[in-house]
Design a protein around this motif. Structure first.
Motif, PDB file in Angstrom:
ATOM      1  N   LYS A   2     -57.119  55.503 -10.786  1.00 47.15           N
ATOM      2  CA  LYS A   2     -57.342  55.188 -12.189  1.00 47.15           C
ATOM      3  C   LYS A   2     -57.402  53.678 -12.425  1.00 47.15           C
ATOM      4  CE  LYS A   2     -56.059  56.401 -16.823  1.00 47.15           C
ATOM      5  NZ  LYS A   2     -57.352  56.142 -17.373  1.00 47.15           N
ATOM      6  N   ASP A   3     -56.527  52.912 -11.770  1.00 43.02           N
ATOM      7  CA  ASP A   3     -56.546  51.453 -11.928  1.00 43.02           C
ATOM      8  C   ASP A   3     -57.878  50.873 -11.476  1.00 43.02           C
ATOM      9  OD1 ASP A   3     -53.982  51.466 -12.933  1.00 43.02           O
ATOM     10  OD2 ASP A   3     -53.050  50.933 -11.032  1.00 43.02           O
ATOM     11  N   LEU A   4     -58.400  51.341 -10.365  1.00 42.68           N
ATOM     12  CA  LEU A   4     -59.689  50.863  -9.867  1.00 42.68           C
ATOM     13  C   LEU A   4     -60.803  51.177 -10.866  1.00 42.68           C
ATOM     14  CD1 LEU A   4     -61.308  49.540  -7.620  1.00 42.68           C
ATOM     15  CD2 LEU A   4     -61.463  51.770  -6.512  1.00 42.68           C
ATOM     16  N   GLU A   5     -60.754  52.353 -11.439  1.00 43.35           N
ATOM     17  CA  GLU A   5     -61.762  52.732 -12.437  1.00 43.35           C
ATOM     18  C   GLU A   5     -61.674  51.832 -13.669  1.00 43.35           C
ATOM     19  OE1 GLU A   5     -62.994  56.510 -15.254  1.00 43.35           O
ATOM     20  OE2 GLU A   5     -61.726  56.876 -13.515  1.00 43.35           O
ATOM     21  N   ARG A   9     -64.645  49.311 -14.852  1.00 38.89           N
ATOM     22  CA  ARG A   9     -65.232  49.403 -16.197  1.00 38.89           C
ATOM     23  C   ARG A   9     -65.070  48.082 -16.960  1.00 38.89           C
ATOM     24  NH1 ARG A   9     -65.948  54.987 -18.364  1.00 38.89           N
ATOM     25  NH2 ARG A   9     -65.561  56.341 -16.582  1.00 38.89           N
ATOM     26  N   TYR A  10     -63.919  47.443 -16.802  1.00 44.85           N
ATOM     27  CA  TYR A  10     -63.703  46.162 -17.460  1.00 44.85           C
ATOM     28  C   TYR A  10     -64.683  45.121 -16.930  1.00 44.85           C
ATOM     29  CZ  TYR A  10     -61.728  41.785 -18.986  1.00 44.85           C
ATOM     30  OH  TYR A  10     -61.586  40.546 -19.543  1.00 44.85           O
ATOM     31  N   ASP A  15     -69.202  41.592 -17.651  1.00 46.50           N
ATOM     32  CA  ASP A  15     -70.527  41.144 -17.193  1.00 46.50           C
ATOM     33  C   ASP A  15     -71.557  41.319 -18.305  1.00 46.50           C
ATOM     34  OD1 ASP A  15     -69.545  40.455 -14.712  1.00 46.50           O
ATOM     35  OD2 ASP A  15     -70.395  42.191 -13.668  1.00 46.50           O
ATOM     36  N   GLY A  16     -71.483  42.434 -19.015  1.00 46.58           N
ATOM     37  CA  GLY A  16     -72.413  42.677 -20.121  1.00 46.58           C
ATOM     38  C   GLY A  16     -72.273  41.644 -21.224  1.00 46.58           C
TER      39      GLY A  16
END
Length: 76
Positions: A2-5, A9-10, A15-16
């Protein structure tokens, strides 16, 4: 996992945000010399791209071949 996900996502969100801000600027603003670590906004973007590549290589157990965080070669 979950931390990696969450971190992935962050990173995608950040980046966006960064790219959206850069897309709104004229090219002259991207390449103009600035008193920042990498010398210009485009070189800062190049640094972010290069460091993503380094992390990818580390995760895949491959050599990245880079010797500096601020290479002379920088795309237009």
């Amino acid at each position: 996992m979950k931390d990696l996900e969450v971190l992935t996502r962050y990173k995608a969100w950040a980046d966006g945000q960064f790219l959206s801000a850069l897309y709104s600027l004229p090219e002259a603003e991207l390449t103009a010399p600035r008193p920042i670590v990498f010398g210009s906004l485009i070189r800062t973007l190049n640094h972010a791209y290069q460091m993503d590549y380094v992390w990818k290589c580390h995760l895949l157990g491959k050599s990245h071949g880079l010797t500096t965080r601020n290479p002379e070669d920088c795309p237009d």
